[in-house]
Design a protein around this motif. Structure first.
Motif, PDB file in Angstrom:
ATOM      1  N   VAL A 109      19.613 -68.647  28.323  1.00 57.92           N
ATOM      2  CA  VAL A 109      19.390 -67.521  27.413  1.00 57.92           C
ATOM      3  C   VAL A 109      20.223 -66.318  27.847  1.00 57.92           C
ATOM      4  O   VAL A 109      20.310 -66.000  29.044  1.00 57.92           O
ATOM      5  N   ASN A 110      20.821 -65.639  26.875  1.00 58.90           N
ATOM      6  CA  ASN A 110      21.522 -64.387  27.114  1.00 58.90           C
ATOM      7  C   ASN A 110      20.502 -63.265  27.249  1.00 58.90           C
ATOM      8  O   ASN A 110      19.817 -62.911  26.299  1.00 58.90           O
ATOM      9  N   MET A 111      20.399 -62.673  28.449  1.00 65.34           N
ATOM     10  CA  MET A 111      19.463 -61.572  28.694  1.00 65.34           C
ATOM     11  C   MET A 111      20.215 -60.323  29.131  1.00 65.34           C
ATOM     12  O   MET A 111      19.754 -59.540  29.964  1.00 65.34           O
ATOM     13  N   SER A 112      21.393 -60.105  28.547  1.00 63.40           N
ATOM     14  CA  SER A 112      22.267 -59.002  28.945  1.00 63.40           C
ATOM     15  C   SER A 112      21.977 -57.704  28.210  1.00 63.40           C
ATOM     16  O   SER A 112      22.657 -56.696  28.448  1.00 63.40           O
ATOM     17  N   SER A 113      20.983 -57.711  27.274  1.00 71.97           N
ATOM     18  CA  SER A 113      20.724 -56.546  26.409  1.00 71.97           C
ATOM     19  C   SER A 113      21.965 -56.193  25.600  1.00 71.97           C
ATOM     20  O   SER A 113      22.206 -55.022  25.272  1.00 71.97           O
TER      21      SER A 113
END
Length: 314
Positions: A109-113
């Motif tokens: 999952v991309n959790m980079s905001s």
């Protein structure tokens, strides 16, 4: 369990929104009963066991975030982070999943905001691999372990076939050590990897630091056997290194090689096995652990004439 593996690859340039799953559009390899949903990006592990999950991503840019964060998230609440302070570049991560309440699902999952963007200049944008660890101890879970197992297997035979033989030990840590073969030591609680003991008042050496063993006065014994690599061969960077060397050279090739900043050697290859090379001439032999090799040069033409074993350390 040893034949349970799934490798996925993202080739599409499709961006990934914040909190969005990576969608992998190509199955590189698959064995066993691991499941993958190409619509949601969710992987399913249906059986209990110990699993290794590793991944890497190649990011071109992000939409405003100062860095990049990617997480492996399971439906059981497990979260494994990989982070980078950069908005552009490669990033990898690894997780060990000890599953005792299968089935378990997870996704990358991309959790980079921020939204992640990928370059169209490269074919592969991300890769995810899951493999089960064989709890029966039959196969190494990575290729460097197999190379050490191979070396240990040969050493078990060496101490029996050449008791008291003079040997020079080259390592990536110390100056050259010379002494007679004594024995191997393995803790009752250890697995397959022993220590090598040299000398009448023995000194024990960790074999994972050994690069070359040179026997100046021992003729190679053709009864020595070698391990067959596991199938499938664990796929990781060590595998690439071991396979590259195994396939780059062949029995009969005359080569010069180095195993670090101080040790260089040359000779004609007598045995070429995964994880180990053996050089033998009429009076001596040399064992080389291939993951320790830094450079190789094939010797051809007039320079090859009378190319007996030689080794030196500065």
């Amino acid at each position: 369990m040893a034949s349970t593996v799934l490798q996925l690859q993202k080739n599409s340039v499709t961006s990934i929104l914040d909190s969005g799953n990576f969608i992998f559009d190509q199955v590189i390899s698959s064995a066993g009963n691991l499941g993958y949903d190409p619509v949601t990006g969710v992987v399913t592990i249906p059986e209990n066991g110990l699993y290794i999950v590793d991944w890497w991503v190649s990011i071109q840019s992000t939409s405003g975030s100062p860095g990049t964060t990617v997480q492996l998230i399971s439906d059981k609440g497990q979260v494994f982070d990989s982070n980078s302070p950069n908005k552009t570049g490669n990033m990898g991560g690894i997780a060990v999943l000890n599953i005792d309440d299968a089935p378990v699902t997870f996704s990358l999952v991309n959790m980079s905001s921020a939204t992640l963007f990928f370059s169209g200049m490269i074919s592969s944008k991300a890769n995810l691999r899951i493999s089960a660890v064989d709890s029966g101890g039959g196969a190494a879970d990575n290729s460097r372990c197999f190379a050490l197992d191979q070396f240990a297997h040969v050493l078990e035979q060496i101490v029996t076939l050449y008791p008291g033989a003079s040997v020079s030990l080259f390592s990536n840590r110390l100056a050259t050590i010379t002494g007679p073969i004594n024995s191997l030591y393995r803790s009752p609680d250890a697995g397959s990897i022993p220590m090598l003991l040299l000398g009448d008042e023995p000194v024990a050496f960790s074999i994972d630091k050994i690069t070359v063993l040179y026997f100046p006065d021992s003729v190679y014994d053709s009864s020595i056997t070698y391990l067959t690599p596991p199938d499938p061969f664990p796929q990781n960077c060590d595998t690439d290194q071991i396979k590259n060397i195994h396939d780059y050279v062949a029995v009969g090739d005359s080569i010069s090689f180095t195993t670090g900043p101080t040790t260089s050697a040359s000779g004609d290859i007598t045995i070429n096995e995964y994880g180990i090379l053996v050089f033998a001439d009429a009076t001596s032999m040399m064992l080389v652990v291939t993951p320790q090799i830094f450079s190789i040069q094939k010797v051809t033409g007039a320079a090859r004439a009378d190319h007996s074993i030689s080794i030196s350390a500065q």
